[in-house]
Structures are given as structure tokens and as C-alpha cells.
Scaffold this active site. Structure first.
Site, short mmCIF file in Angstrom:
data_model
loop_
_atom_site.label_atom_id
_atom_site.label_comp_id
_atom_site.label_asym_id
_atom_site.label_seq_id
_atom_site.Cartn_x
_atom_site.Cartn_y
_atom_site.Cartn_z
N SER A 10 -9.86 -0.91 6.70
CA SER A 10 -9.39 -0.73 5.63
C SER A 10 -8.48 -2.03 5.10
O SER A 10 -8.28 -1.86 3.73
CB SER A 10 -8.56 0.55 5.47
OG SER A 10 -9.18 1.45 5.23
N LYS B 130 0.91 -1.21 0.11
CA LYS B 130 0.00 0.02 -0.06
C LYS B 130 0.78 1.29 0.13
O LYS B 130 1.96 1.28 0.65
CB LYS B 130 -0.76 -0.21 1.34
CG LYS B 130 -2.04 1.03 1.13
CD LYS B 130 -2.98 0.86 2.51
CE LYS B 130 -4.02 1.93 2.45
NZ LYS B 130 -4.81 1.70 3.82
N SER C 23 -9.88 1.45 2.67
CA SER C 23 -9.03 2.32 1.78
C SER C 23 -7.76 1.48 1.03
O SER C 23 -7.15 1.86 0.01
CB SER C 23 -8.52 3.30 2.69
OG SER C 23 -7.52 2.51 3.33
N1 GLN Z 1 -13.03 3.64 5.99
C1 GLN Z 1 -12.82 4.05 7.24
C2 GLN Z 1 -12.23 5.55 6.91
O1 GLN Z 1 -12.69 6.21 6.05
C3 GLN Z 1 -11.34 3.29 7.46
C4 GLN Z 1 -10.38 3.47 7.02
C5 GLN Z 1 -9.15 2.79 7.35
O2 GLN Z 1 -9.26 2.07 8.11
N2 GLN Z 1 -7.85 3.55 6.99
O3 GLN Z 1 -11.82 6.16 8.03
#
Ligand code: GLN
Length: 488
Positions: free
Chosen positions: A182, A83, A158
Site C-alpha cells: 500500500s 495517511k 491503499s
Molecule cells: N492491496 C492490499 C490489500 O488490499 C494491500 C493493502 C495494504 O498494504 N494495506 O490488502
């Protein structure tokens, strides 16, 4: 492209065994994966950057070591997608944000060092929602990633690029980061395994911070055994991360075949009935629970009442921490700088042009929640909810070894379907967030398909440091899973 054409559907462990024994060359393995990426990543956009030359050089060095009688490590020659919020020395690390464009970190994240030490080969940096804020990878400044199962759908987020890379056969393994879901949510939407470790089990050194008290790096793989191998390669104490747990990591691979006989498995009522959970997702979860019961586990419903408040608490705590962490992007130290007559205007213009809408929304939310007069009402209250969640989990784990829930409320949704309404997007993480707030490990295992034929994930949660137990249950879920829908 049919499943049979997924270029290299082999397992990471299979590749490593072949490379270590000299029956396959790491160079060939890397070349096959680079070919797969070249063939289809124009459509999928899993990668922000493919580090082809570096990967080829690393593979050549590995083959030389094997030829010289050395063992390059447990992941010898296995391609890994990273990532793009993990620092790679001299290689651009963008967090899919304009504000970091052109920035090359002067050092490697600890996980990157550990991958190299295990013999793995990084093939590129994957797309994400800007600074890991989002659930669909549509918040990337460089354009969305598409789901390999259906290119009109999102891969989740994400860490959507990492999940898509593994699902599309671009790499058997990938690393993501999980602050509120994410890793697990995109794993569910892409039909792969994704795991968030206990907070502090994997070093965050070199992971660009979003919400430091929640962020954890973890593996994506096409099987539970491969995810276990990658987790073992990256976990362990790191003196460079003050929140790193100073104890040896319990191995997880050894117990994968131990089965679930006698284990107590709890279905979390509130998460099965949470807002927006679709019937086909709940149906797969019930089938997974039945399969565990059939394998000798004792399955029951259990209540974790505060879990439903996790989402609200998270959307105060995470933005609060983000507003502080992202203050460092000021046009002076990293990446983008938009010149202006005064320093104040330079900050202003750099941040205005450099950050996307979601990042700005979080910075504003977080700054507001932390401001004098609102701190107690918002941030302080959210922290108290966090403690309640921890207590409710503790009570549940007094009666159960592991807990189950859906990973995500639905299968992969269409690109654009939720971009206009941040709240419906946030609801994607209702089942994953509680484990982040508690600091507990949790993972998503593919379990058949939804009514639309797209993959569904089942979430296995466990108490802090109970990764061995969690992986054991995950392996049993995997063994019972109906054939996974194949990527398109
Ligand atoms: N979807 C969640 C957010 O928008 C989690 C994001 C993540 O785990 N980095 O914050």
C-alpha cells in the site's frame, strides 16, 4: 495545469535547509502548500481533512525558534501529509471508515511525535481504502482519490491519498502504511518514491491495526534523498511497540551517492513473469536493470519460486489478522454507535452500517480461515507458505545483494475498472506482497512511463535491515531514470 505549475516542486531537503538558515519562513512554505491544496484538492481528494490552522500555528512556532537561534530539526518547516490511519491527538482519525467517524484519538502515533521532533509540519490526513484494504483508494467511505497525472485514473492504494498529495505538489512528503504493497503500488502509479521499511524498523504505535504482522509505516517523497530523510526521522526503537527492533537505525542518506559498482542485483524471474504484468512495465524494468549494469552492478536473473504463492497466503493471513483486529469496533469504544434494543443487536447494526463491503468481505474470509476445522487447512498452510517465501528469499540473497521486480503490474487504471472483481484488484499486489510476508524492506522508484504516458515504478527489495544498501541502489535507479511523466 502543467508540470511547471505544480505549486511547490521543491525538495523537502531544500525547504528544510532554507527554513533552518532563516532564508525562508516556515509560515510561507505552509501557506504555499495550503494554497496548492485549496486550488486542486477539490478535484483530487487526496485529503480527508486539511489541518490548516494547526499547520499555521506549528509553522509560526518553528519560525520563532529559528529567530531565537534554535535549530528545529532536519525536516524544519517541511509539510507532511499523513495517511488517515495514524492517530493524531484530538484530530479526527477515520481510516476512511464510517465506523470511526467522529472519533478523536487521545494520543499521537509515535511517527507523529517524531515528525514534530524533526520540525516537520503536518498539513492534513489523507484518504485511503477503508482500513487500508484495497489497491485503488476506491474503497474509501468518503469517495475515491484521483490520480494527479490523469484524474480519470486511480492513484493506487491503499495509501492513494498520500501518494497523490506528493505527486500533486500538496506536500513534498507523506506517510503511508504498507501491509501488502500500500505504499509502493500507489507510489508507482503516481510517479513518486515510496518505501516500506523492515518489519519493526518504524514504530506501529498509533497506527490503526489492519494485519499486525505485516503492517509498516513508511515514507512517500518526490526523490530518493527526501524519502531517506523522512525514513531516518521516523525510524528507531519504540518501547511502546513490542515488535519494534531494539537496535539503532543504520543511516541511509550518507551512502546515497556510493553507486552500485560491484553490487549483485537479481531480477526475480517469477515476479517479472507473474500474471497480468504488462509489457511496457517489464520493458522499463529491463532498462533499469541495464542502467545498473552500466553503472557497474552485476545483474542476473534469480528464482524465488515461492514468491508466486505470496498473494494466496496473504489473502488468508491478512484477513485472519484483520478479523481479529477489527473486532474492537463494537459501537462501545470508538466512533459510530447505532442504538438497538439489545447489546447484540447494537453490535450488529453498528458493524453492518459502519463497515463497507470490502472490510466485511475480509472479516468473513478471516473468520472462516481461523475457524475450527479450517484453521490448519487455510491459516496454518498460509503460514507455512510464508516460511517458504522467507527461505527462498534467503537463498536468493545468498547470491545477490538486492532484488528487482516491477512494483505494480500496470500503470494507473481507470476508476471503476476493477471494482466489480476483487480478484483482479488483489492481483495488483503480486510483486509487493512477498516482502511484507518476509518482513523485508522494499521500495518503488519511478522509472519513466508506460505506453499510455503514465508513470511506471521499479521495485528494489533487500534483506532485513539492509535499508542502506536498498536506498543506494534506489538512488542509482533514480539517477538513470528517464524523465518522469509530469502530473497533468
Ligand atoms: N492491496 C492490499 C490489500 O488490499 C494491500 C493493502 C495494504 O498494504 N494495506 O490488502
Amino acid at each position: 495545469m502543467s508540470a511547471a505549475d505544480v505549486p511547490y516542486a521543491g525538495t523537502a531537503l531544500g525547504i528544510a535547509a532554507a527554513v533552518r538558515s532563516g532564508t525562508r519562513s516556515a509560515v510561507d512554505v505552509v501557506e504555499e502548500h495550503l494554497t496548492a491544496i485549496a486550488a486542486r484538492d477539490g478535484e483530487i481528494h487526496a485529503f480527508n481533512l486539511v489541518t490548516a490552522d494547526q499547520a499555521r500555528r506549528a509553522a509560526l512556532a518553528l519560525d520563532r525558534r529559528v529567530a531565537a537561534g534554535e535549530d528545529p530539526g532536519p525536516l524544519a518547516g517541511v509539510p507532511v501529509a499523513l495517511k488517515d490511519n495514524m492517530c493524531t491527538s484530538g484530530v479526527p482519525t477515520t481510516c476512511s471508515s464510517r465506523i470511526l467517524e467522529g472519533w478523536r484519538p487521545p494520543y499521537d502515533a509515535t511517527v507523529v511525535e517524531k515528525l514534530a521532533a524533526a520540525g516537520a509540519v503536518v498539513v492534513g490526513k489523507t484518504n485511503l481504502d477503508e482500513f487500508a484494504m484495497g489497491s485503488s483508494t476506491e474503497n474509501s467511505a468518503f469517495g475515491p482519490t484521483r490520480n494527479p497525472h490523469d484524474a480519470s485514473r486511480v492513484p493506487g492504494g491503499s495509501s492513494g491519498g498520500s501518494a497523490a498529495a506528493v505527486a500533486a505538489g500538496f506536500a513534498p512528503l507523506a506517510l503511508g502504511s504498507d501491509t501488502g504493497g500500500s505504499i509502493r503500488q500507489p507510489a508507482a502509479l503516481c510517479g513518486v518514491v515510496g518505501m516500506k521499511p523492515t518489519y519493526g524498523a518504524v514504530s506501529r504505535y498509533g497506527l490503526v491495526a489492519f494485519a499486525s504482522s505485516l503492517d509498516q509505516i513508511g515514507p512517500f517523497a518526490r526523490s530518493v534523498a527526501d524519502a531517506a530523510a523522512l525514513y531516518e526521522a521516523i525510524a528507531g526503537h519504540d518501547p511502546r511497540d513490542t515488535t519494534s527492533i531494539p537496535e539503532p537505525v543504520a543511516p541511509v542518506s550518507a551512502g546515497l551517492a556510493d553507486g552500485v559498482a560491484g553490487l549483485r542485483v537479481g531480477l526475480v524471474t517469477e515476479l517479472c513473469e507473474a500474471e497480468g504484468i504488462e509489457a511496457d512495465v517489464t520493458a522499463r524494468l529491463r532498462e533499469a536493470a541495464d542502467a545498473l549494469e552500466h553503472a557497474g552492478a552485476k545483474v542476473d536473473e534469480v528464482s524465488v519460486p515461492a514468491a508466486v504463492y505470496g498473494l494466496s497466503a496473504y489473502y488468508l493471513i491478512a484477513p485472519a489478522e484483520a478479523s481479529s483486529n477489527l473486532a474492537r469496533y463494537d459501537g462501545v469504544r470508538y466512533g459510530l454507535r447505532v442504538d438497538a434494543p439489545t447489546t447484540g443487536e447494537m453490535y450488529d447494526r453498528t458493524r453492518t452500517e459502519g463497515f463497507g463491503a470490502e472490510v466485511k468481505r475480509r472479516i468473513m474470509l478471516g473468520t472462516y480461515a481461523l475457524s475450527a476445522g479450517y484453521y490448519d487447512a487455510f491459516y496454518g498452510k498460509a503460514l507455512r507458505v510464508r516460511t517458504l517465501i522467507l527461505r527462498d528469499f534467503e537463498a536468493a540473497y545468498a547470491g545477490f545483494d538486492v532484488l528487482l521486480s516491477p512494483t505494480a503490474p500496470s500503470t494507473a487504471f481507470a476508476l471503476g475498472a476493477k471494482t466489480a472483481d476483487p480478484l483482479t484488484m488483489y492481483l495488483n499486489d503480486v510483486c509487493t506482497i512477498p516482502s511484507n510476508l518476509a518482513g523485508h524492506p522494499a521500495m518503488s522508484v519511478p522509472f519513466g512511463g508506460g505506453d499510455d504516458g503514465l508513470p511506471v515504478g521499479v521495485q528494489v527489495m533487500a534483506p532485513a535491515l539492509a535499508e542502506p544498501l536498498m536506498f543506494r541502489v534506489a538512488a542509482a535507479v533514480e539517477a538513470a531514470a528517464p524523465a518522469a511523466p509530469a502530473p497533468a
